[in-house]
Design an enzyme around this catalytic site. Sequence first.
Site, PDB file in Angstrom:
ATOM      1  N   HIS A   1      67.028  69.411  29.307  1.00  0.00           N
ATOM      2  CA  HIS A   1      67.644  69.697  30.473  1.00  0.00           C
ATOM      3  C   HIS A   1      67.945  68.266  31.764  1.00  0.00           C
ATOM      4  O   HIS A   1      65.974  68.652  31.971  1.00  0.00           O
ATOM      5  CB  HIS A   1      67.771  70.876  30.849  1.00  0.00           C
ATOM      6  CG  HIS A   1      68.593  70.541  33.213  1.00  0.00           C
ATOM      7  ND1 HIS A   1      69.976  70.631  32.342  1.00  0.00           N
ATOM      8  CD2 HIS A   1      68.285  71.795  33.372  1.00  0.00           C
ATOM      9  CE1 HIS A   1      69.823  70.729  33.961  1.00  0.00           C
ATOM     10  NE2 HIS A   1      68.912  71.654  34.255  1.00  0.00           N
TER      11      HIS A   1
ATOM     12  N   CYS B   1      71.537  76.731  34.877  1.00  0.00           N
ATOM     13  CA  CYS B   1      71.820  75.580  33.615  1.00  0.00           C
ATOM     14  C   CYS B   1      71.260  76.175  32.748  1.00  0.00           C
ATOM     15  O   CYS B   1      72.476  75.625  32.045  1.00  0.00           O
ATOM     16  CB  CYS B   1      71.288  74.368  34.299  1.00  0.00           C
ATOM     17  SG  CYS B   1      71.300  73.888  35.614  1.00  0.00           S
TER      18      CYS B   1
ATOM     19  N   GLU C   1      77.591  77.523  37.077  1.00  0.00           N
ATOM     20  CA  GLU C   1      76.959  78.766  37.128  1.00  0.00           C
ATOM     21  C   GLU C   1      77.865  77.772  38.102  1.00  0.00           C
ATOM     22  O   GLU C   1      77.759  79.101  39.901  1.00  0.00           O
ATOM     23  CB  GLU C   1      75.903  77.309  37.803  1.00  0.00           C
ATOM     24  CG  GLU C   1      75.116  77.828  39.091  1.00  0.00           C
ATOM     25  CD  GLU C   1      75.692  77.136  40.898  1.00  0.00           C
ATOM     26  OE1 GLU C   1      75.201  77.075  41.728  1.00  0.00           O
ATOM     27  OE2 GLU C   1      77.179  76.005  40.470  1.00  0.00           O
TER      28      GLU C   1
HETATM   29  N1  CAA Z   1      60.653  53.844  45.190  1.00  0.00           N
HETATM   30  C1  CAA Z   1      59.944  55.234  44.251  1.00  0.00           C
HETATM   31  N2  CAA Z   1      59.640  55.955  43.605  1.00  0.00           N
HETATM   32  C2  CAA Z   1      60.297  56.218  45.027  1.00  0.00           C
HETATM   33  C3  CAA Z   1      60.065  56.447  45.787  1.00  0.00           C
HETATM   34  C4  CAA Z   1      60.593  54.493  46.157  1.00  0.00           C
HETATM   35  N3  CAA Z   1      61.052  53.987  47.108  1.00  0.00           N
HETATM   36  N4  CAA Z   1      60.462  57.385  47.761  1.00  0.00           N
HETATM   37  C5  CAA Z   1      60.371  58.251  46.723  1.00  0.00           C
HETATM   38  N5  CAA Z   1      60.065  58.087  45.520  1.00  0.00           N
HETATM   39  C6  CAA Z   1      59.882  58.626  44.245  1.00  0.00           C
HETATM   40  C7  CAA Z   1      58.434  60.252  45.090  1.00  0.00           C
HETATM   41  O1  CAA Z   1      57.358  59.894  45.102  1.00  0.00           O
HETATM   42  C8  CAA Z   1      58.828  61.442  44.004  1.00  0.00           C
HETATM   43  O2  CAA Z   1      58.736  61.234  42.647  1.00  0.00           O
HETATM   44  P1  CAA Z   1      57.481  62.149  41.511  1.00  0.00           P
HETATM   45  O3  CAA Z   1      58.340  63.877  42.000  1.00  0.00           O
HETATM   46  O4  CAA Z   1      57.303  61.557  40.376  1.00  0.00           O
HETATM   47  O5  CAA Z   1      56.597  62.314  42.853  1.00  0.00           O
HETATM   48  C9  CAA Z   1      60.630  60.923  43.795  1.00  0.00           C
HETATM   49  O6  CAA Z   1      61.070  59.652  44.283  1.00  0.00           O
HETATM   50  C10 CAA Z   1      61.629  62.311  44.491  1.00  0.00           C
HETATM   51  O7  CAA Z   1      60.772  62.202  45.894  1.00  0.00           O
HETATM   52  P2  CAA Z   1      60.283  62.846  47.309  1.00  0.00           P
HETATM   53  O8  CAA Z   1      59.962  64.199  46.200  1.00  0.00           O
HETATM   54  O9  CAA Z   1      60.219  62.867  47.681  1.00  0.00           O
HETATM   55  O10 CAA Z   1      61.975  64.204  47.054  1.00  0.00           O
HETATM   56  P3  CAA Z   1      62.673  64.596  47.346  1.00  0.00           P
HETATM   57  O11 CAA Z   1      61.807  65.637  48.869  1.00  0.00           O
HETATM   58  O12 CAA Z   1      63.647  64.080  48.511  1.00  0.00           O
HETATM   59  O13 CAA Z   1      63.303  65.982  46.458  1.00  0.00           O
HETATM   60  C11 CAA Z   1      64.613  67.019  44.593  1.00  0.00           C
HETATM   61  C12 CAA Z   1      63.358  65.501  45.008  1.00  0.00           C
HETATM   62  C13 CAA Z   1      63.752  68.173  44.808  1.00  0.00           C
HETATM   63  C14 CAA Z   1      64.446  66.572  43.075  1.00  0.00           C
HETATM   64  C15 CAA Z   1      65.980  66.819  45.444  1.00  0.00           C
HETATM   65  O14 CAA Z   1      66.552  66.148  45.042  1.00  0.00           O
HETATM   66  C16 CAA Z   1      65.916  68.288  44.705  1.00  0.00           C
HETATM   67  O15 CAA Z   1      65.868  69.329  45.515  1.00  0.00           O
HETATM   68  N6  CAA Z   1      66.890  68.133  44.386  1.00  0.00           N
HETATM   69  C17 CAA Z   1      67.714  69.404  43.861  1.00  0.00           C
HETATM   70  C18 CAA Z   1      66.561  70.615  42.691  1.00  0.00           C
HETATM   71  C19 CAA Z   1      66.122  69.894  41.434  1.00  0.00           C
HETATM   72  O16 CAA Z   1      67.643  68.960  40.993  1.00  0.00           O
HETATM   73  N7  CAA Z   1      65.645  70.645  40.652  1.00  0.00           N
HETATM   74  C20 CAA Z   1      65.416  70.662  39.148  1.00  0.00           C
HETATM   75  C21 CAA Z   1      64.728  71.710  38.109  1.00  0.00           C
HETATM   76  S1  CAA Z   1      65.952  72.853  39.210  1.00  0.00           S
HETATM   77  C22 CAA Z   1      67.015  73.175  37.660  1.00  0.00           C
HETATM   78  O17 CAA Z   1      67.187  71.832  36.545  1.00  0.00           O
HETATM   79  C23 CAA Z   1      68.511  73.621  37.698  1.00  0.00           C
HETATM   80  C24 CAA Z   1      69.397  72.639  37.633  1.00  0.00           C
HETATM   81  O18 CAA Z   1      70.155  72.060  37.113  1.00  0.00           O
HETATM   82  C25 CAA Z   1      69.932  73.114  38.692  1.00  0.00           C
END
Ligand code: CAA
Length: 383
Positions: free
Chosen positions: A232, A110, A79
């Site tokens: 993945h 990916c 990518e």
């Molecule tokens: N203790 C334990 N858990 C906690 C916590 C704490 N103190 N605070 C938050 N969490 C948990 C939340 O409850 C949440 O869990 P769930 O998913 O089970 O609900 C988790 O931590 C993440 O919290 P948020 O959803 O609030 O996190 P965020 O808004 O910051 O975003 C993310 C997380 C969406 C993964 C972000 O990092 C992101 O966009 N990452 C890039 C996108 C990605 O990797 N997508 C995956 C599919 S795409 C793909 O696979 C192709 C590729 O590789 C590019």
Amino acid sequence: MKIGIDRINFFTSNQYVDMVELAQARDVDPNKYLIGIGQSKMAVIPATQDVVTLGANAADSLIDDENRDKIDFVIFATESGIDNSKSAGAYISGLLGLSHVRAIEVKQACYGATAAIQLAKGHVALNPVSQVLVIGADIARYGLHTSGEPTQGGGAVAMLITKNPGILELDEESGFITEDTMDFWRPLNHNEALVDGKTSQNVYLDFFNKTWTEYKDKTKLTLSDFKAMLFHLPYTKLGTKGLKEVLLEANEDEKVELTREFEAAKRYNNQVGNLYTGSLYLSFISLLEHSKDLEIGDRVGLYSYGSGAVGEFFSGKLASEFEDRLPQINLESRVQVSVGEYEEIYRSQLKNDGADIELDYKNDHSKFVLTGSKNMQRQYLIQ
Ligand code: CAA
């Protein structure tokens, strides 16, 4: 004819940032990264490594005097390619001394390495003496202080696809799907990915259910036929969510076994972070290295997902040499960098401004390094 993975290797940089320190620097509860996202260390890729050198460092040990002339196809999945025209396959073939080959680059976020494996499988079916070098290499970049930041990382997995493979014999059937989706993309003028994180999670899980269902319809196999389910892993928590979906079909013993195998399969990914197209295959390596009771003939399921979006569920059986061909991986010897150093390294990546630059590569002891850019041409060195 049996076709599949005959050899496999992984490479990443020798530096990482600790996720607790990153969380503290971002004023986030560390458990969000450690548990909520499921990552404890993240590879930090220096400016002296790009996808070509990462791939070459992964592939080098797979090539020897015996197979050099048999490799006639190089498929580089990425990518984070470095050129809009010339393929990373052409660059890497030069570095690896492979000339009597067809060399290309494939892209679908990916999913690219899985597409490459499927192409390689067809190629070997038509040309049984051929060996295909498949490389999945990426540097995952979302941007400092973004929500995607803790899901960065980088590295490369290289595989040789052959007949009568030593490590994994691929099964015939798979379930697959494509739907035009804006969950993750990188416009031509962007070095960092743009992402709708929640949509990407939802489509990932939806496609897993759809492709797994299609696979079962085609093969008449059930979960009981699997020793392990691999995913993945852009971050390990997402694979945990995928596993949870499929465990709804498991009895108590199967739940215990599949969970234990998944724990083995996510260990390296937890320490490296996302390497986009190589992530599923790093998880496979992690399973081979950390599982205690795999046997020849055990069936492994693999779920590949590439935003944009393509999903595929496929499978294979462990082949006779899988224990003897484990790659040498030593993540413990990596050097920890501070958050400040990580940010500096992040900002030092080669710019696309056309300027000549010489990079300081004295701290990069990898065999293949990027030393800079001259006349808009990347300069590589084999050391
Ligand atoms: N203790 C334990 N858990 C906690 C916590 C704490 N103190 N605070 C938050 N969490 C948990 C939340 O409850 C949440 O869990 P769930 O998913 O089970 O609900 C988790 O931590 C993440 O919290 P948020 O959803 O609030 O996190 P965020 O808004 O910051 O975003 C993310 C997380 C969406 C993964 C972000 O990092 C992101 O966009 N990452 C890039 C996108 C990605 O990797 N997508 C995956 C599919 S795409 C793909 O696979 C192709 C590729 O590789 C590019």
